[in-house]
Design an enzyme around this catalytic site. Sequence first.
Site, short mmCIF file in Angstrom:
data_model
loop_
_atom_site.label_atom_id
_atom_site.label_comp_id
_atom_site.label_asym_id
_atom_site.label_seq_id
_atom_site.Cartn_x
_atom_site.Cartn_y
_atom_site.Cartn_z
N HIS A 1 -6.19 -7.49 -0.71
CA HIS A 1 -6.31 -6.07 -1.04
C HIS A 1 -5.45 -5.73 -2.26
CE1 HIS A 1 -7.06 -6.16 3.41
NE2 HIS A 1 -8.09 -5.45 3.02
N ASP B 1 -2.46 -10.70 -2.57
CA ASP B 1 -3.10 -10.33 -1.31
C ASP B 1 -4.56 -9.97 -1.58
OD1 ASP B 1 -2.61 -9.41 1.63
OD2 ASP B 1 -3.71 -7.77 0.71
N HIS C 1 0.82 -1.22 0.00
CA HIS C 1 0.00 0.00 0.00
C HIS C 1 0.86 1.27 0.00
CE1 HIS C 1 -3.67 -2.20 0.35
NE2 HIS C 1 -3.40 -2.68 1.55
#
Length: 245
Positions: free
Chosen positions: A158, A156, A120
């Site tokens: 996300h 993942d 992220h």
Amino acid sequence: GCSTQQQQQQQQQQQQRPLTPPSSTASVGAGCWPDTPAAGVLLLAPGSQPSPAAPAGGGSAAGASHGCELGAAHIRDCYLGPATYSCAAMAAGGAIDVAVAVARGEAPCGAAIIRPPGHHAEGGLAMGFCYFNNAAVAARAAQAAGAHRVVVLDWDVHHGNGSQAIFEDDPSVLYASLHRYDRGAFFPGSGHAEEVGCGPGVGCCVNVPWDGPGPGDADYLAAFSRVLLPILYEFAPHLIIVSAG
């Protein structure tokens, strides 16, 4: 081109005045691929580090301070404690060591069992519990060690908004992600199938978004066999980095 959502994120970063990365980057290249890749990955200027408040809980999550509480606009939804910087730097360094060893042929493969995660974190923004983008740092280190074309494969749950933002205009790195999307309602809200990269990197970003929690083994096998593997074979990478968060 870039998605509207990505443009908005970039505008928000400019407004928050993130730290400026150094101008020099490692030069890599192979054949028709660019001699100089896009700018490297950096969350903090050289020699600097967050200045976390001293928690009463001996560095526990309950006692750590939040980035916004410290006035650090380039750090979102990330808690900071006295050992945060050293732990994050050690994790990124572990990813670098493994990537370089494989790129140089010193090891056939490797695994970096590290925390905190990284996908992220963007070039000037730490977010989503990610401080340094470990996969992106490892990819650049591998390129400097001779692996000119690199795939970052992210499975993942996300979407790795940071990895995509870092590499979306770079044709020397292919970013592929399978993730839950829920029509943009699932964090971080990016990763639509139409997000395919920008400029010279168009086509080097592949997103397989799932709407809802239902996909199983058969769905992933189909996505790999029908979508990802044909693209990866055509890209012919020198190194594949699996980013599991």
